[in-house]
Design an enzyme around this catalytic site. Structure first.
Site, mmCIF file in Angstrom:
data_model
loop_
_atom_site.group_PDB
_atom_site.id
_atom_site.type_symbol
_atom_site.label_atom_id
_atom_site.label_comp_id
_atom_site.label_asym_id
_atom_site.label_seq_id
_atom_site.Cartn_x
_atom_site.Cartn_y
_atom_site.Cartn_z
ATOM 1 N N TYR A 1 0.638 -1.211 0.298
ATOM 2 C CA TYR A 1 -0.076 0.209 0.492
ATOM 3 C C TYR A 1 0.758 1.186 0.356
ATOM 4 O O TYR A 1 -0.041 2.895 -0.819
ATOM 5 C CB TYR A 1 -1.031 -0.260 1.424
ATOM 6 N N LYS B 1 2.725 -14.938 2.518
ATOM 7 C CA LYS B 1 2.525 -16.064 0.967
ATOM 8 C C LYS B 1 4.239 -16.369 0.864
ATOM 9 O O LYS B 1 4.552 -15.755 0.032
ATOM 10 C CB LYS B 1 2.011 -14.848 0.528
ATOM 11 N N ASP C 1 -3.731 -17.691 2.161
ATOM 12 C CA ASP C 1 -5.137 -19.011 1.619
ATOM 13 C C ASP C 1 -6.054 -19.680 1.922
ATOM 14 O O ASP C 1 -6.851 -19.690 2.550
ATOM 15 C CB ASP C 1 -4.960 -18.836 0.121
ATOM 16 N N ASP D 1 -5.754 -6.306 5.552
ATOM 17 C CA ASP D 1 -6.686 -5.201 5.537
ATOM 18 C C ASP D 1 -8.410 -6.596 5.300
ATOM 19 O O ASP D 1 -9.200 -6.489 5.827
ATOM 20 C CB ASP D 1 -6.571 -5.105 4.453
ATOM 21 N N ASP E 1 -11.035 -7.809 8.034
ATOM 22 C CA ASP E 1 -12.795 -7.193 7.445
ATOM 23 C C ASP E 1 -13.565 -9.229 8.046
ATOM 24 O O ASP E 1 -14.562 -9.126 7.992
ATOM 25 C CB ASP E 1 -12.939 -7.139 6.349
#
Ligand code: NAD
Length: 362
Positions: A135, A190, A222, A246, A250
Site C-alpha cells: 500500500y 505468502k 489463502d 486489510d 474484515d
C-alpha cells in the site's frame, strides 16, 4: 491524560456522543477536547484534516474517532475527500499496529452467518501492520512495459516491501498481546510465493525465540482465509502485513455478523492510539438516532486499556455492554425476535446505567 474527540460525519457524531457519556461516568481524570474531521472539517475549513485537528491529535494521549465520509464528497479531488483524514492521522501519528478483535457475544450468536457451534465463544485478535507493504511501497505507477507478456503495452505496478525494523516491531506487538491472552500467535504470510513474506516469516520466527512462552505457527494467507470461516476458534492472535490484514480483518470481523459491535485500535510505538469503530459513517441511517453505539463504546474501552493504562475501567465498560445485551436491548442492526429495539441514545444510557448502578460485576 488528554483525549482528542473527533466525531466526524454521519453517525459519527451520534455514536461518539454516547461513548463520551460513558467515559464521563467513570470518575477518571482526563481532559477531552473535540475537533472537526472529515467532511465536517472540509465544510468548515476546506480540508478534511485541518492543522488544528492534527495538532490536537498529536498532543493527546489518544484519539477517539467516530467515522468520516459521505457520498456527496465522492466528486472531490482525492486529497480533499473525508477518508484522507484517517490516512493523514495514521501517517502523522505513526500508527503502525492495527488491532481488530472479533468477539462473538453469547447473546448475538445468531447474528453470524456461521453455525452457532463454530462461532459461540469466539475471541480472536487480528493485528495488521498498517504503514508498510504494497500500500505504501515505492516505486509505483503506470508506464509502458519494456518486458513481460506484452512489451510495449500500457501497464501499472506497485511495490511490496518490508524492512527488518517494521517486521520486528509488529511481531513484538503480537507476541506481547498474546502474552495477555491465550499465548498463541499465528503469523500469516505468502512465503511460498513472495520474497517479502519469506523475509517476514524468517523475522517473526527469530523474534518468536524471545517469547518462549508463546506458541507460534505460520499459515499461508489463502489457508488462513479458509480456516477463519471453517474453524475460527482455532486462532488466538493473528499477525500479518497490511494488505493481507486489510482483507482478513474484515473477514474476521464479519464472523460475528454485526458491524455495529466491532471496535478497533491503531497504535504507535509510544502507545498513543486512534480508537474507532470498524464501520463507516453510515449515511443511510445518519440523523435517525438508530445507529449502534456499542462499537464506539467498546473502542473507548480499548483506549482505556491500551493508551490510558486504565484496565479496570475498560473491564467495567465491557462488562456493562455484556450486561445490557443480556438484558435484551438491541439496536436495529442486531435486533431479533424477542428482544427490545432501542436507539443509540437509549443504548448509551443503558450502558451508563449498568456502570453507575453497579448492577454488574467483573
Ligand atoms: P458503512 O460501514 O458506513 O455502512 C455499511 C452498512 O452498515 C450500512 O447499511 C449502515 O447503515 C450499516 N451500519 C454501519 N455502522 C452501523 C452502526 N453503528 N449501527 C447500525 N448500522 C450500521 O459503510 P459504507 O456504507 O460502505 O460507507 C459509508 C461511508 O463511510 C463512505 O463515505 C465510506 O467511505 C465511509 N467509511 C468510513 C470509514 C471510517 O471512517 N473509518 C470506514 C469505512 C467507510
Amino acid at each position: 491524560m488528554k483525549i482528542a474527540v473527533l466525531p466526524g460525519d454521519g453517525i459519527g457524531t451520534e455514536i461518539v456522543a454516547e461513548a463520551v457519556k460513558v467515559l464521563d461516568v467513570l470518575d477518571l481524570k482526563f481532559e477531552m477536547e473535540s475537533a472537526l474531521v472529515g467532511g465536517a472539517a472540509y465544510e468548515a475549513h476546506g480540508h478534511p484534516l485541518p492543522e488544528s485537528t492534527l495538532k490536537l491529535a498529536k498532543e493527546s494521549d489518544a484519539v477517539l474517532f467516530g467515522a468520516v465520509g459521505d457520498w456527496k464528497y465522492d466528486k472531490l479531488d482525492r486529497p480533499l475527500r473525508p477518508e484522507q483524514a484517517i490516512l493523514g492521522l495514521r501517517k502523522n501519528l505513526g500508527l503502525f499496529a492495527n488491532f481488530r478483535p472479533a468477539i462473538c457475544y453469547e447473546q448475538l450468536v445468531d447474528a453470524s452467518s456461521l453455525k452457532p457451534e463454530l462461532i459461540a465463544g469466539l475471541d480472536i485478535l487480528i493485528i495488521r501492520e498498517l504503514t508498510g507493504d504494497i500500500y505504501f511501497g515505492q516505486p509505483r505507477g503506470r508506464r509502458t512495459a519494456v518486458d513481460g507478456h506484452f512489451p510495449g503495452a500500457e501497464e501499472a505496478f506497485d511495490t511490496m516491501r518490508y524492512s527488518r525494523p517494521e517486521v520486528e516491531r509488529i511481531a513484538r506487538v503480537a507476541f506481547e498481546a498474546a502474552r495477555k491472552r491465550s499465548k498463541r500467535v499465528t503469523s500469516v504470510d505468502k512465503a511460498n510465493v513472495l520474497e517479502t513474506f519469506q523475509f517476514w516469516k524468517d523475522i517473526v520466527t527469530e523474534i518468536g525465540k524471545e517469547y518462549p512462552d508463546v506458541e507460534l505457527d505460520h499459515m499461508y494467507v489463502d489457508n488462513a482465509a479458509m480456516q477463519l470461516v471453517k474453524a475460527p476458534k482455532k486462532f488466538d492472535v493473528v499477525v500479518t502485513g497490511n494488505m493481507f490484514g486489510d482483507i482478513l480483518s474484515d473477514e474476521a470481523a464479519m464472523l460475528t455478523g454485526s458491524i455495529g459491535m466491532l471496535p478497533s485500535a491503531s497504535l504507535n510505538a509510544s502507545n498513543q492510539g486512534l480508537y474507532e469503530p470498524s464501520h463507516g459513517s453510515a449515511p443511510d441511517i445518519a440523523g435517525k438516532g438508530v445507529a449502534n453505539p456499542l462499537a464506539t463504546i467498546l473502542s473507548a474501552a480499548m483506549m482505556l486499556r491500551f493508551s490510558l493504562n486504565q484496565p479496570e475501567a475498560a473491564d467495567r465498560i465491557e462488562s456493562a455492554v455484556k450486561h445490557v445485551l443480556a438484558s435484551g436491548l438491541r439496536t436495529g442492526d442486531i435486533w431479533s425476535e424477542g428482544t427490545k429495539r432501542v436507539g443509540a441514545r437509549e443504548m448509551g444510557d443503558a450502558v451508563v446505567a449498568a456502570i453507575t448502578k453497579k448492577t454488574i460485576t467483573g
